[in-house]
Design an enzyme around this catalytic site. Structure first.
Site, PDB file in Angstrom:
ATOM      1  CD  GLU A  32    -109.162 -72.276  -2.897  1.00 42.77           C
ATOM      2  OE1 GLU A  32    -108.811 -72.003  -3.902  1.00 42.77           O
ATOM      3  OE2 GLU A  32    -109.526 -72.129  -1.555  1.00 42.77           O
ATOM      4  CG  ASP A  66    -114.267 -69.521   4.176  1.00 44.74           C
ATOM      5  OD1 ASP A  66    -114.023 -70.199   4.793  1.00 44.74           O
ATOM      6  OD2 ASP A  66    -113.513 -68.718   3.278  1.00 44.74           O
TER       7      ASP A  66
HETATM    8  C1  GLC Z   1    -111.025 -70.545   1.724  1.00 44.77           C
HETATM    9  C2  GLC Z   1    -111.173 -71.368   2.984  1.00 44.77           C
HETATM   10  C3  GLC Z   1    -110.615 -70.784   4.005  1.00 44.77           C
HETATM   11  C4  GLC Z   1    -108.864 -70.470   3.820  1.00 44.77           C
HETATM   12  C5  GLC Z   1    -108.893 -69.556   2.755  1.00 44.77           C
HETATM   13  C6  GLC Z   1    -107.357 -69.494   2.113  1.00 44.77           C
HETATM   14  O1  GLC Z   1    -111.904 -68.896   2.072  1.00 44.77           O
HETATM   15  O2  GLC Z   1    -112.542 -71.738   2.828  1.00 44.77           O
HETATM   16  O3  GLC Z   1    -110.760 -71.725   4.827  1.00 44.77           O
HETATM   17  O4  GLC Z   1    -108.380 -70.515   4.796  1.00 44.77           O
HETATM   18  O5  GLC Z   1    -109.610 -70.118   1.851  1.00 44.77           O
HETATM   19  O6  GLC Z   1    -106.887 -71.320   2.252  1.00 44.77           O
END
Ligand code: GLC
Length: 424
Positions: free
Chosen positions: A396, A166
């Site tokens: 994460e 992102d």
């Molecule tokens: C964040 C990450 C994306 C992912 C999402 C859910 O937005 O950048 O890649 O899919 O989280 O985990």
């Protein structure tokens, strides 16, 4: 933090299972995310094959008629997330976002199929594969039709969120011309769940929303978006991932005896093998994303730069250069593979996609290195991934410097990667 083992990983997937689909994390991401679900299916496959297939089937039940597969499916309302379904206003049932995400699904479905075959249960899954195959093909065709205007075999992203990385610095320069003057007031929810120093800045968020508003104003017309969107960047990550996925989809086509489809997919592979060199940056000697509007390469070496091996590309000179970058970076951090080159002045240990390590990206990089015969570096990536989880839990993302977890905890795709790969 409890004990990190197979049981704990399975428990996370069970806990985040909402019935047919899995949320990435209960608090921060309360819906179904596209590439998260694909990786989660790999995790389920380690203990519940049927549930693994269901995850993918649920995702594809939200596919649009034009083949597009959304990045979020809003199966249930949740006021804790912004921007929610009302902001996207795609008018679909189920409600979805209007942008996509990295196409890892075909690669995952091949894995699921091979695992079913290996367990002697192929016949139970053949029909499900037959139903999924045309849906996967339609999505890949959508990329070809709408996201590769110059026919170079790359993927043009129209929103940073599509790339899955992102707020990578790769999107900073291409994002500058986006007009944010009419975005209006809004309340972010991410910074109420997570420390703001990990998250995108207000300006970045304004740009994200301006792009959502642009798409909405076109009525989510993908033809118009691909021609007029103010942000159009050939993403090195998605391009490598799609090339890899094409190879796996072609393999599946052969498996099902679908000759015409296999030929169509192979024509995309040839196109990419000829054209993807456009993303090679001679100056920094690495694979980088490129702004389609200005033709400028990002000049950033990121974890996505290392996906050329996963894509199955072979070029001695370029591969040597990438291995050189790998070793240089490995000398600077404790844990591979940071999402941004630590030699870059913008490197940050905890800010999303500007430093932290993601287990799913490591999985793809490690898989690619392994397939390219580079056992040593593949083992380093896998070993570091395992160590990050064992020392810190299923976060994460992780700091490549001290391993500390960032973002949400009890994270589905991290647990899934443990089950599918790290703990082998
Ligand atoms: C964040 C990450 C994306 C992912 C999402 C859910 O937005 O950048 O890649 O899919 O989280 O985990």
């Amino acid at each position: 933090m409890g004990i990190i083992d197979r049981q704990a990983a399975c428990d996370i997937l069970r806990k985040n299972d909402r019935g047919g689909y899995t949320v990435p994390n209960g608090r921060v991401y309360p819906f179904q995310w596209n590439w998260d679900s694909a990786f989660v299916a790999l995790g389920f496959d380690a203990f519940n094959r049927n549930r693994a297939w269901t995850e993918i089937e649920t995702l594809f039940s939200a596919q649009w008629d034009d083949g597009f597969l959304p990045h979020i499916v809003f199966w249930k309302e949740d006021p804790g997330y912004f921007p929610g379904p009302a902001v996207w206003a795609t008018g679909k049932n189920p409600v979805t976002s209007g942008i996509t995400q990295p196409p890892v699904a075909a690669t995952v479905v091949r894995k699921l199929w091979e695992s079913a075959t290996g367990a002697g249960t192929a016949e139970d899954y053949r029909q499900r594969l037959q139903i999924l195959f045309p849906k996967l093909l339609a999505w890949h065709r959508w990329f070809h039709d709408y996201r590769d205007p110059d026919r170079r075999g790359v993927v043009v992203a129209t929103h940073p969120w599509e790339t899955g990385r992102d707020n990578s610095p790769e999107w900073d320069a291409p994002g500058e011309p986006i007009d944010v003057s009419n975005v209006g007031d809004y309340v972010r929810r991410d910074t109420s769940h997570l420390d703001a120093k990990m998250r995108p800045t207000k300006l970045e968020y304004d740009r994200y929303l301006a792009l959502v508003q642009f798409g909405r104003a076109t009525g989510w017309d993908h033809g118009r978006i691909s021609a007029e969107n103010p942000f159009r960047v050939a993403d090195v990550g998605m391009s490598m991932i799609l090339l890899r996925a094409h190879r796996d989809l072609a393999w599946l086509a052969d498996e099902l005896g679908k000759g015409a489809e296999a030929a169509e997919i192979r024509s995309w592979i040839e196109l990419a093998e000829r054209g993807i060199g456009w993303l090679w940056n001679d100056e920094v000697q690495a694979w980088c994303s490129r702004d389609v509007l200005t033709r400028r390469s990002s000049n950033f070496i990121t974890s996505a730069s290392f996906l050329s091996f996963y894509a199955g590309l072979q070029d001695e000179r370029r591969d040597d250069a990438m291995r050189g970058h790998f070793d240089r970076i490995a000398g600077m951090v404790e844990y591979m593979v940071p999402s941004l080159d630590p030699a870059d002045p913008g490197f940050q240990m905890v800010r999303y996609w500007r430093g932290p390590v993601w287990a799913v990206v490591n999985y793809m990089i490690g898989t690619g290195l392994n397939e390219a015969g580079d056992q040593m570096r593949a083992d380093k990536v896998r070993g570091d991934t395992l160590a990050l989880m064992e020392r810190n839990g299923f976060y994460e993302a992780y700091s490549p410097i001290d391993g500390s977890g960032s973002g949400g905890d009890d994270f589905s795709w991290t647990a899934a990667i443990w089950l599918a790969w790290a703990d082998r």
